[in-house]
Design a protein around this motif. Structure first.
Motif, PDB file in Angstrom:
ATOM      1  N   THR A   8       0.719  -1.146   0.081  1.00  0.00           N
ATOM      2  CA  THR A   8       0.043   0.117  -0.212  1.00  0.00           C
ATOM      3  C   THR A   8       1.113   1.343   0.006  1.00  0.00           C
ATOM      4  N   LYS A   9       2.067   1.126   0.689  1.00  0.00           N
ATOM      5  CA  LYS A   9       2.838   2.464   1.066  1.00  0.00           C
ATOM      6  C   LYS A   9       3.581   2.715  -0.374  1.00  0.00           C
ATOM      7  N   ALA A  10       4.109   1.420  -0.878  1.00  0.00           N
ATOM      8  CA  ALA A  10       4.925   1.816  -2.079  1.00  0.00           C
ATOM      9  C   ALA A  10       4.075   2.289  -3.355  1.00  0.00           C
ATOM     10  N   THR A  11       2.711   1.550  -3.360  1.00  0.00           N
ATOM     11  CA  THR A  11       2.002   1.831  -4.269  1.00  0.00           C
ATOM     12  C   THR A  11       1.491   3.435  -4.321  1.00  0.00           C
ATOM     13  N   ALA A  12       1.191   3.629  -2.973  1.00  0.00           N
ATOM     14  CA  ALA A  12       0.665   5.122  -2.873  1.00  0.00           C
ATOM     15  C   ALA A  12       1.719   6.049  -3.391  1.00  0.00           C
ATOM     16  N   LYS A  13       3.088   5.899  -3.020  1.00  0.00           N
ATOM     17  CA  LYS A  13       4.327   6.573  -3.565  1.00  0.00           C
ATOM     18  C   LYS A  13       4.399   6.740  -4.909  1.00  0.00           C
ATOM     19  N   GLU A  14       4.250   5.729  -5.627  1.00  0.00           N
ATOM     20  CA  GLU A  14       4.396   5.709  -6.975  1.00  0.00           C
ATOM     21  C   GLU A  14       3.022   6.381  -7.818  1.00  0.00           C
ATOM     22  N   PHE A  15       1.905   6.306  -7.372  1.00  0.00           N
ATOM     23  CA  PHE A  15       0.748   6.697  -8.082  1.00  0.00           C
ATOM     24  C   PHE A  15       0.358   8.134  -7.437  1.00  0.00           C
ATOM     25  N   ALA A  16       1.012   8.578  -6.512  1.00  0.00           N
ATOM     26  CA  ALA A  16       0.583   9.893  -6.022  1.00  0.00           C
ATOM     27  C   ALA A  16       0.544  10.924  -7.075  1.00  0.00           C
ATOM     28  N   SER A  17       1.427  11.176  -7.824  1.00  0.00           N
ATOM     29  CA  SER A  17       1.898  12.134  -8.838  1.00  0.00           C
ATOM     30  C   SER A  17       0.759  12.307  -9.952  1.00  0.00           C
TER      31      SER A  17
END
Lengths: 247, 75
Positions: free
Chosen positions: A166-175
């Motif tokens: 969840t944390k890794a995906t959140a960082k990748e998709f946030a932009s």
């Protein structure tokens, strides 16, 4: 909190938390794809309930631990509704046993559905979500992924993995304006927890500060909050819905 | 449409840049493409040209010309 015009895919929506979440999102106005692996009758009932209440829902069988199934599932949603705004990675299984007795199959089955399944579904919807520059993903973790639990080494590992994912995906998709959060339910009354022995249930109850077992709707309300505009500034978080059990 | 024109159209769409900015010498970096943009771009190119571009090859594509040459050499 209106979800009018939004399209949601809920995995494992035939029973338990998935069912409550599907009903909740539909009641808020979302068009819902009800996924199930084996419980066809139960899944049909969820679709029927949504439609009876004036909502929009469709049914799609798919084993989310299989990449080909996941691709077919997401294609079905795209063909029917032409987009996906909300993905609820809920489908999960248990194969409880003390580690000493746990087989490789017990381990692989739980990790495949509960962790790899989340990866596969996230990957399959990400292309269209990133392209449309919006979307929300909710991954159902568990208090067991935070605190561990004897007899659930496989389940604990998978659910802890979901939090990292969840944390890794959140960082990748946030932009791209795509938010990803996890929910960690505590002891909620579902078919999954129903099978536990009575004395174990009583022991668990003693550890819940709010003094009662949760209901699936408690989790569904939190999901609605996180996917709605009310949760617009929240990403990469794990929200515990556990009556205080994790404090 | 030639390979360059097709690549240009995809770059214009994916990165939202003006087509006058896209020449063979243009680098993806100068178009402000971040890592996620590059991945999306590579996936769009794979789809358009029915190719499989491995990650280590994708990393070498610095300019539009690099991409055009790679596609021409692997079609």
């Amino acid at each position: 909190m209106s979800l009018n015009g939004k399209v949601a895919l809920v995995t494992g929506a035939a029973r338990g938390l998935g069912r409550a979440i599907a009903l909740q999102l539909a009641a808020a106005g979302a068009q819902v794809m009800v996924n199930y692996a084996g419980s066809e009758d139960k899944a049909k009932e969820v679709v029927r309930l949504i439609q009876e209440r004036g909502g929009e829902a469709e049914l799609c069988q798919a084993d989310i631990s299989q990449a080909a199934d996941v691709e077919r599932l997401v294609k079905t949603v795209m063909n029917k509704y032409e987009k996906i705004d909300i993905l609820i990675n809920n489908a999960g299984i248990t194969r409880d046993r003390l580690l000493l007795r746990m087989t490789e199959e017990d381990w692989d089955a739980v990790l495949s559905t509960n962790l790899k399944g989340v990866f596969l579904c996230t990957k399959a919807v990400s292309k269209s979500m990133l392209k449309q520059r919006s979307g929300v993903i909710i991954n159902i973790s568990s208090i067991v992924g935070i605190k561990g639990n004897a007899g659930q080494a496989n389940y604990a590992a998978a659910k802890a993995g979901v939090i990292g994912l969840t944390k890794a995906t959140a960082k990748e998709f946030a932009s791209r304006g795509v938010r990803v959060n996890a929910i960690a339910p505590g002891y909620i009354a579902t078919d999954m927890t129903d099978i536990l022995p009575a004395e174990m249930k009583n022991e668990i109850l003693k550890e819940i500060p709010l003094g009662k077992i949760g209901v699936p709707e408690d989790v569904a309300q939190a999901v609605l909050f996180l996917v709605s505009p009310a949760g617009a500034y929240i990403t990469g978080q794990t929200l515990s819905i556990d009556g205080g059990m994790s404090i | 449409m030639g390979v360059f024109e097709k690549v240009k159209a995809i770059v214009v769409e994916q990165l939202g840049v003006d087509e006058n900015e896209v020449t063979l010498e243009t680098s993806f970096e100068s178009l402000n493409a971040d890592s996620l943009d590059i991945v999306e771009l590579v996936m769009a190119l794979e789809e358009e040209f029915d190719l499989d571009i491995p990650d280590d090859e994708a990393e070498k594509l610095r300019t539009i010309g690099n991409a055009v040459n790679y596609i021409k050499g692997n079609q």
